[in-house]
Design a protein around this motif. Structure first.
Motif, PDB file in Angstrom:
ATOM      1  N   VAL A 100      15.083  38.416 -18.210  1.00 28.96           N
ATOM      2  CA  VAL A 100      14.778  37.006 -18.500  1.00 28.96           C
ATOM      3  C   VAL A 100      16.079  36.221 -18.425  1.00 28.96           C
ATOM      4  CG1 VAL A 100      14.002  35.392 -20.270  1.00 28.96           C
ATOM      5  CG2 VAL A 100      12.788  37.569 -19.945  1.00 28.96           C
ATOM      6  N   ASP A 101      16.120  35.202 -17.554  1.00 27.94           N
ATOM      7  CA  ASP A 101      17.373  34.447 -17.446  1.00 27.94           C
ATOM      8  C   ASP A 101      17.180  32.930 -17.512  1.00 27.94           C
ATOM      9  OD1 ASP A 101      16.282  34.035 -14.961  1.00 27.94           O
ATOM     10  OD2 ASP A 101      17.983  34.852 -13.836  1.00 27.94           O
ATOM     11  N   CYS A 123      15.051  41.173 -23.100  1.00 28.72           N
ATOM     12  CA  CYS A 123      16.498  41.009 -23.090  1.00 28.72           C
ATOM     13  C   CYS A 123      16.828  39.850 -22.156  1.00 28.72           C
ATOM     14  CB  CYS A 123      17.195  42.264 -22.562  1.00 28.72           C
ATOM     15  SG  CYS A 123      17.039  43.699 -23.636  1.00 28.72           S
ATOM     16  N   LEU A 124      17.891  39.159 -22.451  1.00 23.49           N
ATOM     17  CA  LEU A 124      18.364  38.096 -21.569  1.00 23.49           C
ATOM     18  C   LEU A 124      19.384  38.681 -20.608  1.00 23.49           C
ATOM     19  CD1 LEU A 124      18.892  35.228 -24.149  1.00 23.49           C
ATOM     20  CD2 LEU A 124      16.833  35.825 -22.837  1.00 23.49           C
ATOM     21  N   GLN A 125      19.162  38.427 -19.321  1.00 23.46           N
ATOM     22  CA  GLN A 125      20.113  38.916 -18.323  1.00 23.46           C
ATOM     23  C   GLN A 125      21.248  37.909 -18.173  1.00 23.46           C
ATOM     24  OE1 GLN A 125      18.451  40.060 -14.538  1.00 23.46           O
ATOM     25  NE2 GLN A 125      20.475  40.505 -13.663  1.00 23.46           N
ATOM     26  N   VAL A 126      22.465  38.407 -18.287  1.00 20.72           N
ATOM     27  CA  VAL A 126      23.651  37.557 -18.222  1.00 20.72           C
ATOM     28  C   VAL A 126      24.453  37.924 -16.979  1.00 20.72           C
ATOM     29  CG1 VAL A 126      25.719  36.783 -19.445  1.00 20.72           C
ATOM     30  CG2 VAL A 126      23.717  37.543 -20.749  1.00 20.72           C
ATOM     31  N   ASN A 127      24.913  36.909 -16.281  1.00 18.54           N
ATOM     32  CA  ASN A 127      25.766  37.113 -15.114  1.00 18.54           C
ATOM     33  C   ASN A 127      27.209  37.250 -15.580  1.00 18.54           C
ATOM     34  OD1 ASN A 127      27.302  36.958 -12.837  1.00 18.54           O
ATOM     35  ND2 ASN A 127      26.275  35.157 -11.990  1.00 18.54           N
ATOM     36  N   VAL A 128      27.672  38.501 -15.676  1.00 13.21           N
ATOM     37  CA  VAL A 128      29.030  38.729 -16.179  1.00 13.21           C
ATOM     38  C   VAL A 128      30.059  38.863 -15.059  1.00 13.21           C
ATOM     39  CG1 VAL A 128      28.355  39.770 -18.383  1.00 13.21           C
ATOM     40  CG2 VAL A 128      28.595  41.224 -16.361  1.00 13.21           C
ATOM     41  N   SER A 129      29.600  38.807 -13.799  1.00 14.14           N
ATOM     42  CA  SER A 129      30.552  38.945 -12.691  1.00 14.14           C
ATOM     43  C   SER A 129      30.921  37.608 -12.071  1.00 14.14           C
ATOM     44  CB  SER A 129      30.001  39.856 -11.593  1.00 14.14           C
ATOM     45  OG  SER A 129      29.325  40.957 -12.116  1.00 14.14           O
ATOM     46  N   GLY A 130      30.137  36.573 -12.374  1.00 17.50           N
ATOM     47  CA  GLY A 130      30.521  35.233 -11.942  1.00 17.50           C
ATOM     48  C   GLY A 130      30.161  34.833 -10.525  1.00 17.50           C
ATOM     49  N   GLU A 131      29.452  35.670  -9.766  1.00 14.68           N
ATOM     50  CA  GLU A 131      29.082  35.222  -8.415  1.00 14.68           C
ATOM     51  C   GLU A 131      27.905  34.260  -8.505  1.00 14.68           C
ATOM     52  OE1 GLU A 131      28.601  38.525  -9.052  1.00 14.68           O
ATOM     53  OE2 GLU A 131      30.593  39.228  -8.508  1.00 14.68           O
ATOM     54  N   ALA A 132      27.961  33.230  -7.691  1.00 17.07           N
ATOM     55  CA  ALA A 132      26.910  32.211  -7.698  1.00 17.07           C
ATOM     56  C   ALA A 132      25.555  32.809  -7.321  1.00 17.07           C
ATOM     57  CB  ALA A 132      27.276  31.085  -6.747  1.00 17.07           C
ATOM     58  N   SER A 133      25.551  33.834  -6.489  1.00 20.10           N
ATOM     59  CA  SER A 133      24.299  34.349  -5.941  1.00 20.10           C
ATOM     60  C   SER A 133      23.552  35.283  -6.896  1.00 20.10           C
ATOM     61  CB  SER A 133      24.590  35.110  -4.645  1.00 20.10           C
ATOM     62  OG  SER A 133      25.437  36.203  -4.928  1.00 20.10           O
ATOM     63  N   LYS A 134      24.229  35.808  -7.899  1.00 20.55           N
ATOM     64  CA  LYS A 134      23.620  36.806  -8.767  1.00 20.55           C
ATOM     65  C   LYS A 134      22.612  36.191  -9.726  1.00 20.55           C
ATOM     66  CE  LYS A 134      25.178  41.034  -8.869  1.00 20.55           C
ATOM     67  NZ  LYS A 134      24.286  42.159  -8.801  1.00 20.55           N
ATOM     68  N   SER A 135      21.573  36.963 -10.073  1.00 23.33           N
ATOM     69  CA  SER A 135      20.688  36.467 -11.111  1.00 23.33           C
ATOM     70  C   SER A 135      21.329  36.692 -12.473  1.00 23.33           C
ATOM     71  CB  SER A 135      19.322  37.131 -11.011  1.00 23.33           C
ATOM     72  OG  SER A 135      19.436  38.465 -10.636  1.00 23.33           O
ATOM     73  N   GLY A 136      20.753  36.050 -13.466  1.00 25.94           N
ATOM     74  CA  GLY A 136      21.336  36.099 -14.798  1.00 25.94           C
ATOM     75  C   GLY A 136      21.852  34.735 -15.185  1.00 25.94           C
ATOM     76  N   CYS A 137      21.746  34.417 -16.469  1.00 29.79           N
ATOM     77  CA  CYS A 137      22.238  33.112 -16.896  1.00 29.79           C
ATOM     78  C   CYS A 137      23.749  33.178 -17.072  1.00 29.79           C
ATOM     79  CB  CYS A 137      21.538  32.662 -18.178  1.00 29.79           C
ATOM     80  SG  CYS A 137      22.080  33.497 -19.654  1.00 29.79           S
ATOM     81  N   ALA A 138      24.395  32.025 -17.025  1.00 29.33           N
ATOM     82  CA  ALA A 138      25.846  31.976 -17.199  1.00 29.33           C
ATOM     83  C   ALA A 138      26.190  32.304 -18.650  1.00 29.33           C
ATOM     84  CB  ALA A 138      26.354  30.586 -16.838  1.00 29.33           C
ATOM     85  N   ALA A 144      22.379  29.111 -26.439  1.00 26.58           N
ATOM     86  CA  ALA A 144      21.251  28.177 -26.501  1.00 26.58           C
ATOM     87  C   ALA A 144      19.964  28.848 -26.029  1.00 26.58           C
ATOM     88  CB  ALA A 144      21.554  26.944 -25.647  1.00 26.58           C
ATOM     89  N   LEU A 145      20.058  29.595 -24.935  1.00 24.43           N
ATOM     90  CA  LEU A 145      18.868  30.268 -24.409  1.00 24.43           C
ATOM     91  C   LEU A 145      18.336  31.282 -25.428  1.00 24.43           C
ATOM     92  CD1 LEU A 145      16.883  30.786 -22.090  1.00 24.43           C
ATOM     93  CD2 LEU A 145      18.538  32.407 -21.119  1.00 24.43           C
ATOM     94  N   ALA A 146      19.215  32.053 -26.029  1.00 21.18           N
ATOM     95  CA  ALA A 146      18.781  33.081 -26.987  1.00 21.18           C
ATOM     96  C   ALA A 146      18.038  32.467 -28.167  1.00 21.18           C
ATOM     97  CB  ALA A 146      19.982  33.893 -27.472  1.00 21.18           C
TER      98      ALA A 146
END
Ligand SMILES: *Cc1c(COP(=O)(O)O)cnc(C)c1O
Length: 231
Positions: A100-101, A123-138, A144-146
């Motif tokens: 969930v992102d 679970c909330l998916q988080v983008n920990v690698s920083g690529e624009a194309s990846k899924s996951g919230c920043a 706020a999302l949580a």
């Protein structure tokens, strides 16, 4: 013992050793066997070896296998990208959703979760690698999302999930896992009761366990390599 049962034991040994190295109890780490692209028969074999939690990425494919294996006491985890028009079958047939992102997806899952089923674990998916194309919230959107997701009636927010970009740099991989663990502590400090860190796959489960993973999602190391370059 057949091949799949052997590889399952191999993965369990890796988890136990990584837990030992980190001074953790291996029983605090749940193995989700990622069965995407593999047939129901392969899942049934791994189930026969004692595995109960399985992860799938694609709704239609998962749906067919869930129907075929409905006699088995499998706990199904949805771990793939979620399109908003596919939330209903996910809400109806899975026990967990790791990916969930955004709030809109969470709201739909909550609204569509059948009343007869218990709350859906998310679970909330988080983008920990920083690529624009990846899924996951920043990472900066997670708090706020949580809190918004935690208020939804038919969901139980369990924690965070990440799929860091593959890298040969063990230190960098570890840093990303630690970033997710730090975000989790921040959320716990803000009043959310979270118990799950879903991180680590075939290639990096040791670093994830060292950083505090409570769920590892392992496909290739159990089922073998998948067809296609990206898997
Ligand atoms: C495919 C997949 C896995 C398993 O990856 P392996 O490298 O085969 O262990 C884990 N998590 C997610 C989200 C996946 O899509």
């Amino acid at each position: 013992m057949d091949k799949l049962q052997n590889s399952l034991q191999g993965v369990k040994s890796r988890i136990a050793e990584a837990a030992h190295q980190a001074g953790r109890d291996p029983r605090d780490i749940l193995l989700v066997a990622v069965s995407k692209t593999f047939p129901a028969a392969a899942i049934a074999q791994v189930y026969a070896a004692g595995q109960r939690d399985f992860g799938e990425n694609y709704v239609q494919e998962a749906f067919d296998k869930i129907a075929a294996l409905s006699q088995l006491a499998i706990v199904w985890h949805f771990i793939g990208p979620i399109q908003s028009n596919k939330t209903r079958p996910i809400a109806e047939h899975f026990h967990w959703v790791h990916s969930v992102d955004r709030l809109k997806i969470a709201e739909r899952l909550s609204a569509q979760r059948p009343a007869v089923s218990g709350a859906l674990n998310v679970c909330l998916q988080v983008n920990v690698s920083g690529e624009a194309s990846k899924s996951g919230c920043a990472p900066q959107e997670v708090v706020a999302l949580a809190h918004a997701v935690a208020r939804l009636p038919r969901l139980t927010l369990r924690g965070l999930m990440a799929v860091p970009e593959p890298t040969d740099d063990v230190h960098l991989q570890r840093t990303r896992f630690e970033m997710l663990a730090a975000l989790q502590r921040q959320l716990q400090g803000s009043g959310l009761a979270l118990d799950t860190l879903s991180m680590g796959m075939s290639g990096d489960l040791e670093q994830a366990v060292a950083a505090g993973a409570t769920i590892v999602r392992v496909g290739t190391a159990i089922f073998g390599s998948r067809p296609g370059p990206a898997g």
